[in-house]
Scaffold this motif. Structure first.
Motif, short mmCIF file in Angstrom:
data_model
loop_
_atom_site.label_atom_id
_atom_site.label_comp_id
_atom_site.label_asym_id
_atom_site.label_seq_id
_atom_site.Cartn_x
_atom_site.Cartn_y
_atom_site.Cartn_z
N LEU A 3 1.34 -1.46 -0.15
CA LEU A 3 0.21 0.37 -0.09
C LEU A 3 1.20 1.17 -0.68
N GLY A 4 2.08 1.28 0.29
CA GLY A 4 2.99 2.09 0.91
C GLY A 4 2.50 2.79 1.69
N TYR A 5 4.24 4.77 1.56
CA TYR A 5 3.46 5.27 2.83
C TYR A 5 3.21 4.59 4.20
N TYR A 6 4.72 4.18 4.40
CA TYR A 6 4.25 2.85 5.38
C TYR A 6 4.52 3.95 7.49
N ARG A 7 4.87 5.18 6.57
CA ARG A 7 4.44 6.00 7.84
C ARG A 7 3.59 5.78 7.98
N ARG A 8 1.81 6.14 7.61
CA ARG A 8 0.51 6.08 7.88
C ARG A 8 0.33 4.54 8.92
N ALA A 9 1.24 3.41 8.56
CA ALA A 9 0.94 2.38 9.37
C ALA A 9 1.30 2.58 10.92
N ARG A 10 2.65 3.08 10.93
CA ARG A 10 3.54 3.21 11.41
C ARG A 10 2.29 4.22 12.87
N ASN A 11 2.45 5.52 12.31
CA ASN A 11 1.59 6.42 12.78
C ASN A 11 -0.15 5.72 13.45
N LEU A 12 -1.10 4.89 13.04
CA LEU A 12 -1.44 4.84 12.68
C LEU A 12 -1.11 3.78 14.28
N LEU A 13 -0.87 2.83 14.23
CA LEU A 13 -0.21 1.95 15.58
C LEU A 13 0.20 2.45 16.88
N ALA A 14 1.41 3.50 16.30
CA ALA A 14 0.97 4.78 17.88
C ALA A 14 0.56 4.71 18.51
N SER A 15 -0.05 5.33 17.14
CA SER A 15 -1.50 6.42 18.06
C SER A 15 -2.86 5.27 18.87
N THR A 16 -2.94 4.15 18.50
CA THR A 16 -3.95 3.00 18.39
C THR A 16 -3.72 2.88 20.11
N LYS A 17 -1.72 2.63 20.31
CA LYS A 17 -1.20 2.40 21.65
C LYS A 17 -1.93 3.45 22.41
N LEU A 18 -0.87 4.68 22.06
CA LEU A 18 -1.16 6.10 22.99
C LEU A 18 -2.90 5.86 23.78
N LEU A 19 -3.46 5.60 22.46
CA LEU A 19 -5.17 5.71 23.35
C LEU A 19 -5.42 5.01 23.92
N VAL A 20 -5.23 3.59 23.74
CA VAL A 20 -5.45 2.50 24.95
C VAL A 20 -4.71 3.04 25.63
N LYS A 21 -3.17 3.28 25.87
CA LYS A 21 -2.88 3.25 27.26
C LYS A 21 -3.57 5.01 27.53
N LYS A 22 -3.91 6.29 27.67
CA LYS A 22 -3.30 7.03 27.96
C LYS A 22 -4.92 8.03 28.36
N TYR A 23 -5.24 7.20 27.10
CA TYR A 23 -6.69 7.99 27.04
C TYR A 23 -8.05 6.62 27.23
N ASN A 24 -7.26 5.49 27.80
CA ASN A 24 -9.11 4.86 27.95
C ASN A 24 -9.97 3.94 26.51
N SER A 25 -9.17 4.14 25.71
CA SER A 25 -9.50 3.65 24.09
C SER A 25 -10.30 4.57 23.33
N LYS A 26 -10.46 5.60 23.96
CA LYS A 26 -11.55 6.96 23.60
C LYS A 26 -10.89 7.88 23.21
N LEU A 27 -11.33 8.85 21.91
CA LEU A 27 -10.83 9.34 20.97
C LEU A 27 -10.87 10.51 21.76
N PRO A 28 -9.61 11.06 22.30
CA PRO A 28 -10.29 12.63 22.65
C PRO A 28 -11.00 13.50 21.51
N ASN A 29 -12.13 15.00 22.27
CA ASN A 29 -12.89 15.51 21.25
C ASN A 29 -12.45 16.79 21.56
N THR A 30 -11.20 17.15 21.83
CA THR A 30 -10.49 18.02 21.22
C THR A 30 -9.76 18.59 20.19
#
Ligand code: SF4
Length: 291
Positions: free
Chosen positions: A42-69
């Motif tokens: 699919l290319g542009y592999y930075r997207r996959a790396r960022n998606l994974l990093a964001s997912t880990k952060l959301l689970v760890k820091k935001y209780n699996s919920k997307l912040p709303n600001t």
């Protein structure tokens, strides 16, 4: 996945991806090589790396919920203004617009004014009441993007079917602005040097300083200069490879050797299990012709 990539290309990847990982939690447990393998091709592999990093952060820091600001969402890796606005609108129905190329073109045509001459933030702010006059902000964002993709298309806009054709300045003006921006293609010339051995293996390293292929395992790559290459290396092939807006002209060289520099590791040329970007796969393919 859709950044810089067509919908029809993305669909099979998206299906495969969401079938395998149905929740943020399940996705957050995998490692980078697993997500890259799913993203392979699919290319542009930075997207996959960022998606994974964001997912880990959301689970760890935001209780699996997307912040709303806006400020908090932008703290997620890979999330810029465009994505933050799209998420706020799509998920929280906030009155905001995700300004992508399609949306810019629609406004630019409607006003018959060059994109660079428009301050989109101000335009939205000044017209907030008119733009967000329903409670369907999420639909509005999507509709505007689709409108740009299907009606006010880059080439041959369908003005006769357009709901804005009575007030559109582009349609009425004898001096229509130009909106078809051509992607600037850059040509680059590289020599690639491959250590190979009798076991059908190739040596790869992460130590190349090639910005558009950062963090990938690759053979030694050097910009072609006067193309005087040490006699140790034997010429294999010249071929072309396109990555995004780059057209790479490649001279491929090889050398059979059992010894390799420290930072290199041997990889089987038949390796299909590990993630390999298409660029590396093409090198593998060319080198395989030696056996
Ligand atoms: S009338 Fe034509 S140019 Fe104007 S917004 Fe509609 S499709 Fe675009």
């Amino acid at each position: 996945m859709l950044q810089q990539t067509q919908v029809k290309t993305v669909i099979p990847y998206f299906k495969k991806f969401t079938k395998k990982y149905k929740t943020l939690e399940s996705l957050s447990k995998i490692n980078e090589s697993q997500i890259l393998k799913l993203w392979e091709g699919l290319g542009y592999y930075r997207r996959a790396r960022n998606l994974l990093a964001s997912t880990k952060l959301l689970v760890k820091k935001y209780n699996s919920k997307l912040p709303n600001t806006f400020t908090e969402i932008k703290k997620l890796p890979g999330v810029g203004d465009y994505t933050a606005n799209a998420l706020l609108g799509f998920i929280y129905n906030e009155p905001t617009l995700a300004i992508d190329g399609n949306v810019k073109r629609v406004f630019s045509r409607y006003l018959n004014k060059g994109e660079l001459k428009i301050n989109f933030e101000k335009l939205i702010l000044d017209n907030k009441k008119n733009l967000f006059n329903t409670n369907r902000n999420s639909d509005f964002i999507e509709a505007l993007m689709e409108f740009g993709a299907l009606i006010c298309k880059p080439k041959d806009p369908k003005c006769s079917q357009c709901c804005l054709n009575k007030s559109c300045r582009y349609l009425k003006s004898p001096n229509k602005i130009k909106t078809n921006k051509r992607k600037k293609i850059k040509i680059m010339n590289y020599n690639i040097f491959c250590y190979v051995n009798k076991k059908k293996q190739i040596a790869l390293t992460k130590e190349n300083e090639i910005s558009f292929l950062k963090n990938f395992n690759l053979p030694l790559m050097k910009k072609m200069k006067n193309n005087s290459v040490n006699d140790d290396w034997r010429f294999l092939k010249n071929y072309k490879n396109s990555i995004s807006n780059l057209n790479l002209n490649i001279n491929l060289y090889y050398k059979f050797s059992s010894k390799i520099p420290k930072s290199y590791t041997w990889y089987s040329l038949n390796n299909n299990k590990e993630f390999m970007p298409s660029f590396t796969k093409k090198i593998f393919y060319q080198v395989s012709t030696l056996f």
